[in-house]
Scaffold this motif. Structure first.
Motif, PDB file in Angstrom:
ATOM      1  N   ALA A 156       0.827  -1.211   0.000  1.00 57.24           N
ATOM      2  CA  ALA A 156       0.000   0.000   0.000  1.00 57.24           C
ATOM      3  C   ALA A 156       0.860   1.259   0.000  1.00 57.24           C
ATOM      4  O   ALA A 156       1.177   1.811   1.057  1.00 57.24           O
ATOM      5  N   PRO A 157       1.231   1.760  -1.202  1.00 61.25           N
ATOM      6  CA  PRO A 157       2.115   2.944  -1.257  1.00 61.25           C
ATOM      7  C   PRO A 157       1.537   4.147  -0.525  1.00 61.25           C
ATOM      8  O   PRO A 157       2.286   4.962   0.003  1.00 61.25           O
ATOM      9  N   GLU A 158       0.194   4.246  -0.471  1.00 64.22           N
ATOM     10  CA  GLU A 158      -0.416   5.426   0.141  1.00 64.22           C
ATOM     11  C   GLU A 158      -0.139   5.493   1.654  1.00 64.22           C
ATOM     12  O   GLU A 158      -0.221   6.564   2.250  1.00 64.22           O
ATOM     13  N   LEU A 159       0.201   4.342   2.271  1.00 67.40           N
ATOM     14  CA  LEU A 159       0.552   4.373   3.693  1.00 67.40           C
ATOM     15  C   LEU A 159       1.967   4.903   3.907  1.00 67.40           C
ATOM     16  O   LEU A 159       2.286   5.467   4.951  1.00 67.40           O
ATOM     17  N   PRO A 173       3.146   9.519   2.788  1.00 69.70           N
ATOM     18  CA  PRO A 173       3.160  10.746   3.607  1.00 69.70           C
ATOM     19  C   PRO A 173       4.427  10.894   4.450  1.00 69.70           C
ATOM     20  O   PRO A 173       4.685  11.969   4.978  1.00 69.70           O
ATOM     21  N   HIS A 174       5.197   9.800   4.577  1.00 68.75           N
ATOM     22  CA  HIS A 174       6.321   9.822   5.517  1.00 68.75           C
ATOM     23  C   HIS A 174       7.675   9.765   4.827  1.00 68.75           C
ATOM     24  O   HIS A 174       8.707   9.650   5.483  1.00 68.75           O
ATOM     25  N   LEU A 175       7.693   9.809   3.496  1.00 68.70           N
ATOM     26  CA  LEU A 175       8.944   9.584   2.767  1.00 68.70           C
ATOM     27  C   LEU A 175       9.592  10.867   2.295  1.00 68.70           C
ATOM     28  O   LEU A 175       8.921  11.772   1.807  1.00 68.70           O
ATOM     29  N   GLY A 176      10.930  10.937   2.428  1.00 68.60           N
ATOM     30  CA  GLY A 176      11.708  11.959   1.746  1.00 68.60           C
ATOM     31  C   GLY A 176      12.018  11.501   0.333  1.00 68.60           C
ATOM     32  O   GLY A 176      11.449  10.518  -0.157  1.00 68.60           O
ATOM     33  N   ALA A 177      12.934  12.207  -0.328  1.00 63.41           N
ATOM     34  CA  ALA A 177      13.261  11.865  -1.708  1.00 63.41           C
ATOM     35  C   ALA A 177      13.861  10.467  -1.810  1.00 63.41           C
ATOM     36  O   ALA A 177      13.645   9.749  -2.778  1.00 63.41           O
ATOM     37  N   THR A 178      14.610  10.084  -0.771  1.00 61.06           N
ATOM     38  CA  THR A 178      15.274   8.782  -0.772  1.00 61.06           C
ATOM     39  C   THR A 178      14.828   7.965   0.427  1.00 61.06           C
ATOM     40  O   THR A 178      14.680   8.492   1.525  1.00 61.06           O
ATOM     41  N   GLY A 233       7.042   7.108  -4.892  1.00 67.91           N
ATOM     42  CA  GLY A 233       7.829   8.237  -5.389  1.00 67.91           C
ATOM     43  C   GLY A 233       9.246   8.366  -4.861  1.00 67.91           C
ATOM     44  O   GLY A 233       9.922   9.355  -5.126  1.00 67.91           O
ATOM     45  N   ALA A 234       9.712   7.349  -4.132  1.00 71.24           N
ATOM     46  CA  ALA A 234      11.041   7.474  -3.522  1.00 71.24           C
ATOM     47  C   ALA A 234      12.119   6.740  -4.321  1.00 71.24           C
ATOM     48  O   ALA A 234      11.859   5.707  -4.934  1.00 71.24           O
ATOM     49  N   ARG A 235      13.340   7.295  -4.310  1.00 74.70           N
ATOM     50  CA  ARG A 235      14.516   6.545  -4.741  1.00 74.70           C
ATOM     51  C   ARG A 235      14.827   5.579  -3.598  1.00 74.70           C
ATOM     52  O   ARG A 235      14.804   5.961  -2.430  1.00 74.70           O
ATOM     53  N   VAL A 236      15.092   4.305  -3.927  1.00 81.85           N
ATOM     54  CA  VAL A 236      15.300   3.314  -2.874  1.00 81.85           C
ATOM     55  C   VAL A 236      16.767   2.884  -2.813  1.00 81.85           C
ATOM     56  O   VAL A 236      17.359   2.520  -3.827  1.00 81.85           O
ATOM     57  N   VAL A 237      17.346   2.967  -1.626  1.00 81.59           N
ATOM     58  CA  VAL A 237      18.705   2.472  -1.385  1.00 81.59           C
ATOM     59  C   VAL A 237      18.585   1.277  -0.444  1.00 81.59           C
ATOM     60  O   VAL A 237      18.305   1.445   0.740  1.00 81.59           O
TER      61      VAL A 237
END
Lengths: 369, 369
Positions: free
Chosen positions: B24-27, B30-35, B60-64
């Motif tokens: 569920a990306p919508e959860l 709201p809590h993610l920065g760019a990465t 919408g996040a870049r994932v490391v």
């Protein structure tokens, strides 16, 4: 003795400035738990450890001394673990107070140890260098270095008090006195034009260690920094102005390897670069840039970066700097003597030009002096 | 999905509990920065990392991704540095969000990495074990272990959200399911007699992984813990009740070497010891002590400490435990089923008697099972 207060709500704390404070148990007593873990280094310990230990004992504390190696290159995991290990071996519980006795490195290291020991214990700053008295002991920033960058691992952890005995400045090596003046100059350039004018008139007295002049400088610097910290404890905005000269400065320190340039020297050259960038970005006059540069020179600090470091290397180092956001480099620039602002839209080419124009000249001469 | 909120002023955060939340990306958005730096281990990564990475990318996040070795023995400086180093290598700045995907060890480690990375960045808890879902992901306690003791180095650092996908419990090894039940039992014993009665009736369903029963247990445990944490974020008083069974438990874990007993097993035996101590201190009835012991046994957890550990060794280990203050050992004891209190005046002889009476019997049989 003069005192001021850093206004941080339930984390507010006093700063005491004056001579002979190391011998005043009544200043320490209100902030001590049953045990005081005094963190200091091999250079400071022979001069001040016994005196402070006696004072803390008179204030009623069991004292656990922890003496680490001296130098920025030891502000790392290994030395941090030495401190934590010594505290655990001495069975310190959460009521311990960590006391940082030394310069900025000791304050950062001991403060971070206090921040993470059993999830956080109290600490006191007892700065013995000009740098620490005018800058690093105030504000709650603690950290250690990482191979990939300076101060990359740390915490915001406010001290319970800062006790700055200006008498300790009498034993400070010349090079460190000058390095401390870099942060004094910084506070003036970004926040207080009148203080800059005073520094221009009194730099000679400061270098001769005139006691009233040094006391004035410590107190005014703490006042200026305390106001900024109170307004922005966790560096969300305003506090970033305190990084004036530091984006370039950290690149110099990291690029040259810790210990080759001391922090204040790197900041000195960094402030000249930042002033030059301010001029080229059309923010200040050539005369303002000249005054900034002259003040750095008058303090006997380098006005140029090391010849070994290319502009590309600066840009690489600055883009992992923690002041970077979203990949852009944020610069703190002057808009006048005594006023700073943040800009993240400076073209890389302009930065390169400034670095190339501010590198190499006079550096060798400075370090040979 | 059911949600609740941990009431911590400007650090308040939601806990979401339900099946399928990993998708569920919508959860997360709201809590993610760019990465998003996703910290997980070699066991969890093959099962859930790709799924979560896809969800975070859709948010919408870049994932490391940072995959560390699996096990409590890796909750140390070295693994912490692996995480910090990977984040620095990926040029994460202060806007990064650390996402802890795994059990309690990953949550503690990733949370502490977030607490100290560039002096503190945001983090999310995505617990995949029962232990983490019912306990360790809630409350903001983060830490790594030290050779001299468990969780001796850490920070209070609240997550921005806890997203507990109960679907992940389907892949949990039996031993870890039972270990998680230890903290569930603890929440009942110290805070909620009705919940204890429900557990006595439904332990079989839980061991069969009945989905509604597990959801109920996760939600009720989070509610109970959230109330305690909201009332005492930094463990100044009330929160200490959550250490019921843990003073003995940590001694077992440290004394046996991390990894030999899993946390929940040590807490299981520790709760039986603490209940026995409560009985001998005249606080609860023999029937209450028997109910506590039976519930631990019903969850398939050890009801006795390891034969190898002497009472002296327990006392030595417990006196450096961070819950110690001024040298005294603080015990959390029961005064009834569903009610706990703290006592620091228990005679060492009584503690020895309880340890001797609760050691060795049945342990080998348990571990062989």
């Amino acid at each position: 003795m003069q005192s001021l207060r850093v206004a941080l709500g339930d984390r507010a704390y006093p700063i005491h400035v004056g001579p002979g404070l190391l011998d005043a148990p009544e200043l320490f007593a209100p902030h001590l738990g049953a045990t005081a873990a005094v963190v200091t280094n091999q250079r400071v310990a022979p001069i001040y450890l016994e005196r402070l230990t006696g004072t803390l004992a008179r204030a009623g504390a069991r004292v656990v001394p922890v003496v680490v190696a001296d130098g920025e290159q030891y502000k790392d995991w290994r030395t941090l673990d030495q401190v934590l290990d010594a505290m655990l071996a001495a069975r310190c519980d959460r009521s311990v107070t960590v006391v940082a006795l030394g310069g900025g490195v000791i304050g950062d290291l001991a403060g971070f140890a206090a921040a993470v020991y059993q999830r956080g214990v109290a600490f006191l700053q007892v700065p013995t260098t000009l740098l620490a008295q005018v800058d690093s002991s105030v504000g709650g920033k603690t950290a250690i270095n990482h191979l990939r960058g300076k101060n990359m691992v740390g915490a915001f952890h406010q001290p319970r008090a800062v006790i700055a005995d200006v008498g300790t400045l009498s034993t400070l090596p010349e090079r460190e006195l000058r390095a401390g003046l870099a942060e004094v100059i910084k506070h003036g350039l970004i926040l207080d034009a009148a203080f800059v004018a005073w520094l221009e008139q009194n730099m000679g007295k400061l270098l001769e260690r005139d006691a009233p002049a040094l006391s004035r400088v410590v107190l005014r610097s703490c006042e200026l920094k305390a106001e900024v910290v109170a307004a922005d404890e966790r560096e969300q905005g305003l506090r970033a102005v305190l990084n004036f000269g530091h984006t370039f400065g950290h690149a110099i320190e990291t690029g040259m390897g810790y210990g080759s340039w001391v922090h204040g020297e790197a900041v000195g050259a960094g402030m000249v670069m930042a002033s030059e960038l301010s001029l080229r970005a059309g923010l200040i006059t050539a005369d303002d840039a000249r005054r900034a540069r002259s003040l750095v020179a008058a303090a006997g600090l380098p006005v140029a970066g090391p010849a070994e470091l290319s502009a590309d290397r600066y840009l690489e180092l600055m883009s992992v700097d923690k002041k970077a956001a979203g990949g852009r480099i944020r610069f703190i620039l002057l808009e006048a003597i005594g006023r700073a602002l943040m800009r993240d839209d400076i073209p890389a080419e302009l930065v390169r030009t400034v670095i190339d124009g501010c590198s190499g000249r006079g550096t060798a001469a400075f370090h040979a002096a």
